[in-house]
Design a protein around this motif. Structure first.
Motif, PDB file in Angstrom:
ATOM      1  N   ARG A  25     100.832  60.508  -5.029  1.00 51.84           N
ATOM      2  CA  ARG A  25      99.752  60.099  -4.765  1.00 51.84           C
ATOM      3  C   ARG A  25      99.354  59.377  -5.877  1.00 51.84           C
ATOM      4  O   ARG A  25      98.828  59.812  -6.908  1.00 51.84           O
ATOM      5  N   ARG A  26      99.386  57.786  -5.930  1.00 45.92           N
ATOM      6  CA  ARG A  26      99.200  56.876  -6.827  1.00 45.92           C
ATOM      7  C   ARG A  26      98.246  55.942  -6.304  1.00 45.92           C
ATOM      8  O   ARG A  26      97.216  56.338  -5.910  1.00 45.92           O
ATOM      9  N   GLU A  27      98.442  54.938  -6.781  1.00 43.25           N
ATOM     10  CA  GLU A  27      97.599  53.593  -5.908  1.00 43.25           C
ATOM     11  C   GLU A  27      97.639  53.871  -4.672  1.00 43.25           C
ATOM     12  O   GLU A  27      96.596  53.607  -3.931  1.00 43.25           O
ATOM     13  N   ASN A  28      98.873  54.085  -4.275  1.00 39.62           N
ATOM     14  CA  ASN A  28      99.120  54.371  -2.631  1.00 39.62           C
ATOM     15  C   ASN A  28      99.368  55.680  -2.264  1.00 39.62           C
ATOM     16  O   ASN A  28      99.816  56.483  -3.363  1.00 39.62           O
ATOM     17  N   LEU A  29      99.370  56.477  -1.262  1.00 39.91           N
ATOM     18  CA  LEU A  29      99.968  57.353  -0.833  1.00 39.91           C
ATOM     19  C   LEU A  29     101.211  57.081  -0.378  1.00 39.91           C
ATOM     20  O   LEU A  29     101.372  56.055   0.741  1.00 39.91           O
ATOM     21  N   ILE A  30     102.327  57.770  -1.026  1.00 39.94           N
ATOM     22  CA  ILE A  30     103.703  57.633  -0.471  1.00 39.94           C
ATOM     23  C   ILE A  30     104.173  58.522   0.432  1.00 39.94           C
ATOM     24  O   ILE A  30     104.230  59.820  -0.164  1.00 39.94           O
ATOM     25  N   PHE A  31     104.470  58.513   1.598  1.00 40.68           N
ATOM     26  CA  PHE A  31     105.089  59.526   2.343  1.00 40.68           C
ATOM     27  C   PHE A  31     106.821  59.332   2.554  1.00 40.68           C
ATOM     28  O   PHE A  31     107.162  58.218   2.813  1.00 40.68           O
ATOM     29  N   GLY A  48      90.978  48.208  -0.460  1.00 39.32           N
ATOM     30  CA  GLY A  48      90.587  47.270  -1.325  1.00 39.32           C
ATOM     31  C   GLY A  48      91.222  46.853  -2.593  1.00 39.32           C
ATOM     32  O   GLY A  48      90.887  45.942  -3.434  1.00 39.32           O
ATOM     33  N   TYR A  49      92.560  47.395  -2.572  1.00 36.27           N
ATOM     34  CA  TYR A  49      93.329  47.133  -3.972  1.00 36.27           C
ATOM     35  C   TYR A  49      94.241  45.840  -3.583  1.00 36.27           C
ATOM     36  O   TYR A  49      94.066  44.820  -4.584  1.00 36.27           O
ATOM     37  N   THR A  50      94.941  45.676  -2.716  1.00 32.23           N
ATOM     38  CA  THR A  50      95.900  44.688  -2.350  1.00 32.23           C
ATOM     39  C   THR A  50      95.192  43.997  -0.988  1.00 32.23           C
ATOM     40  O   THR A  50      95.284  44.568  -0.119  1.00 32.23           O
ATOM     41  N   ALA A  53      96.924  39.357   2.876  1.00 33.02           N
ATOM     42  CA  ALA A  53      97.735  38.354   2.517  1.00 33.02           C
ATOM     43  C   ALA A  53      98.977  38.527   1.457  1.00 33.02           C
ATOM     44  O   ALA A  53      99.887  38.049   1.507  1.00 33.02           O
ATOM     45  N   ASP A  54      98.329  39.365   0.570  1.00 31.09           N
ATOM     46  CA  ASP A  54      99.313  39.452  -0.833  1.00 31.09           C
ATOM     47  C   ASP A  54     100.363  40.661  -0.244  1.00 31.09           C
ATOM     48  O   ASP A  54     101.641  40.554  -0.836  1.00 31.09           O
ATOM     49  N   LEU A  55      99.927  41.280   0.598  1.00 35.18           N
ATOM     50  CA  LEU A  55     100.932  42.402   1.255  1.00 35.18           C
ATOM     51  C   LEU A  55     102.128  41.561   2.078  1.00 35.18           C
ATOM     52  O   LEU A  55     102.990  41.990   1.751  1.00 35.18           O
ATOM     53  N   ARG A  56     101.526  41.009   2.892  1.00 36.84           N
ATOM     54  CA  ARG A  56     102.697  40.122   3.646  1.00 36.84           C
ATOM     55  C   ARG A  56     103.389  39.283   2.903  1.00 36.84           C
ATOM     56  O   ARG A  56     104.795  39.176   3.089  1.00 36.84           O
ATOM     57  N   SER A  57     102.890  38.616   1.833  1.00 38.37           N
ATOM     58  CA  SER A  57     103.911  37.949   0.754  1.00 38.37           C
ATOM     59  C   SER A  57     104.593  38.967   0.055  1.00 38.37           C
ATOM     60  O   SER A  57     105.886  38.523  -0.444  1.00 38.37           O
ATOM     61  N   GLU A  58     104.057  39.886  -0.331  1.00 37.42           N
ATOM     62  CA  GLU A  58     105.272  41.137  -0.985  1.00 37.42           C
ATOM     63  C   GLU A  58     106.589  41.305  -0.109  1.00 37.42           C
ATOM     64  O   GLU A  58     107.699  40.989  -0.737  1.00 37.42           O
ATOM     65  N   HIS A  59     106.200  41.334   1.211  1.00 40.98           N
ATOM     66  CA  HIS A  59     107.110  41.378   2.112  1.00 40.98           C
ATOM     67  C   HIS A  59     108.219  40.363   2.294  1.00 40.98           C
ATOM     68  O   HIS A  59     109.373  40.172   2.258  1.00 40.98           O
ATOM     69  N   MET A  60     107.564  38.908   2.237  1.00 42.85           N
ATOM     70  CA  MET A  60     108.352  37.741   2.196  1.00 42.85           C
ATOM     71  C   MET A  60     109.254  37.493   1.008  1.00 42.85           C
ATOM     72  O   MET A  60     110.538  37.191   0.980  1.00 42.85           O
ATOM     73  N   TRP A  61     108.845  38.075  -0.119  1.00 42.21           N
ATOM     74  CA  TRP A  61     109.504  37.962  -1.430  1.00 42.21           C
ATOM     75  C   TRP A  61     110.581  38.843  -1.402  1.00 42.21           C
ATOM     76  O   TRP A  61     112.004  38.594  -1.686  1.00 42.21           O
ATOM     77  N   LEU A  62     110.122  40.190  -0.989  1.00 37.98           N
ATOM     78  CA  LEU A  62     111.306  41.221  -0.929  1.00 37.98           C
ATOM     79  C   LEU A  62     112.478  40.831   0.029  1.00 37.98           C
ATOM     80  O   LEU A  62     113.776  40.984  -0.118  1.00 37.98           O
ATOM     81  N   ARG A  63     112.356  40.382   0.950  1.00 43.29           N
ATOM     82  CA  ARG A  63     113.345  39.900   2.059  1.00 43.29           C
ATOM     83  C   ARG A  63     114.112  38.712   1.439  1.00 43.29           C
ATOM     84  O   ARG A  63     115.348  38.432   1.865  1.00 43.29           O
ATOM     85  N   VAL A  94      92.442  51.127   7.077  1.00 38.40           N
ATOM     86  CA  VAL A  94      93.435  51.468   6.145  1.00 38.40           C
ATOM     87  C   VAL A  94      94.598  50.860   6.524  1.00 38.40           C
ATOM     88  O   VAL A  94      95.223  50.824   7.567  1.00 38.40           O
ATOM     89  N   THR A  95      95.452  50.310   5.571  1.00 38.84           N
ATOM     90  CA  THR A  95      96.554  49.396   5.628  1.00 38.84           C
ATOM     91  C   THR A  95      97.649  50.038   5.521  1.00 38.84           C
ATOM     92  O   THR A  95      97.995  51.003   4.559  1.00 38.84           O
ATOM     93  N   VAL A  96      98.717  50.186   6.348  1.00 42.47           N
ATOM     94  CA  VAL A  96     100.107  51.045   6.180  1.00 42.47           C
ATOM     95  C   VAL A  96     101.317  50.090   6.593  1.00 42.47           C
ATOM     96  O   VAL A  96     101.328  48.864   7.151  1.00 42.47           O
ATOM     97  N   ASP A  97     102.325  50.321   5.586  1.00 42.70           N
ATOM     98  CA  ASP A  97     103.424  49.505   5.887  1.00 42.70           C
ATOM     99  C   ASP A  97     104.526  50.544   5.654  1.00 42.70           C
ATOM    100  O   ASP A  97     104.482  51.516   5.184  1.00 42.70           O
TER     101      ASP A  97
END
Length: 318
Positions: A25-31, A48-50, A53-63, A94-97
């Protein structure tokens, strides 16, 4: 997140919510999601943190980084799409990935083993050398990528560190600062503005949060996780973040030398502004905690962050 929301998120990726166990339980909840064929991380993002568009960009970068992972120089999590081929799911705002779960123990466990006499200084330094190599690989392989026009991430540049509205908040206005501390951090801010206007350190995509809990150790190698705060910034900022919290250790000099040697085994690094970036990294935590003072334990952490930022500011300014 309610059980209903968790069940809906799990269904989107094709597993049962019974497989989900709250891990952090940090910035995000991680299961942590244990499946017969693999282990995943389901992330419930702080509201409200990220931006999306930024989350989708994170996915682009990691791929993009998935390809270099095969060369053994860099290990990072990989995004997992939903059954309907979506990157993200928004449930009641609530955003989930979902991303792959990497094996290993956090570097913080190795640091604890060193403090308890169970790991030698040489072995710990070797891990920091691996970390330096991983950060350098991240920077090099990111430079070889051309992000699409829609790519969007936060910036850890002069504006993001000492501008009018820094990425993590106006650290010099923290409500717990004394007048002396406030004046000191304002002096640090002004020195940072002057220094960064006079010269521009090496800049590009960085992890920005390579603290010990975000570095996994597995069979002597390291992996980088938690790209929540990653974006554009000074490469030395990654080095400063990785080392800052270990300045008090008797082997700090060895750890710093090992990390820089590991980095230089991949590419060159400009260290001219490194001491400034140490101080600005410490100050950024003061800005970050200021909006979280009502959370459990936050005021104690805040006092530590302020003390460290003032110590780094004095070291730099003196």
């Amino acid at each position: 997140m309610t059980q209903r929301q968790l069940a809906e998120a799990a269904r989107a990726w094709g597993f049962s919510h019974d497989a989900c166990r709250l891990f952090a339980r940090r910035e995000n909840l991680i299961f942590r999601v244990e499946l017969p064929e693999r282990t995943l991380a389901l992330r419930i993002h702080r509201a409200g943190y990220t931006p999306l568009a930024d989350l989708r960009s994170e996915h682009m970068w990691l791929r993009h980084l998935a390809g270099v992972e095969q060369r053994g120089r860099l290990q990072v999590p990989q995004p997992i799409k939903t059954l309907t081929d979506d990157d993200l799911l928004v449930i009641d705002g609530v955003t989930v990935d979902c991303i792959s779960w990497l094996p290993g123990e956090p570097l913080s466990a190795s640091l604890l083993a060193y403090r308890e006499g169970e790991l030698s200084a040489a072995a710990l330094a070797k891990l920091f050398s691996r970390l330096g190599r991983a950060l350098a690989a991240l920077h090099v392989y990111s430079d070889r990528w051309r992000p699409p026009p829609a790519f969007s991430r936060r910036s850890w540049d002069a504006q993001g560190l000492v501008g009018a509205e820094p990425a993590w908040g106006r650290f010099w206005e923290h409500p717990q600062l004394t007048d002396v501390e406030r004046a000191l951090l304002r002096a640090l801010r002004d020195a940072g503005r002057t220094d960064l206007a006079a010269r521009t350190p090496d800049y590009g995509l960085i992890h920005a949060d390579a603290v010990a809990d975000n570095v996994l150790v597995h069979r002597g190698e390291v992996a980088l996780i938690d790209f929540d705060d990653a974006g554009y910034g000074y490469r030395g900022f990654d080095v400063a973040t990785a080392l800052l919290k270990h300045r008090h250790l008797p082997v700090y000099g060895e750890l710093r030398a090992a990390l820089l040697d590991g980095y230089r085994s991949v590419t060159a690094i400009d260290t001219e502004s490194l001491e400034l970036l140490f101080a600005l990294r410490a100050a950024s935590y003061v800005g970050w905690i200021a909006s979280r003072l009502e959370e459990p334990g936050a005021r104690e952490r805040s006092a530590r962050y302020i003390a460290q930022a003032c110590e780094e500011a004095r070291r730099l300014l003196d």
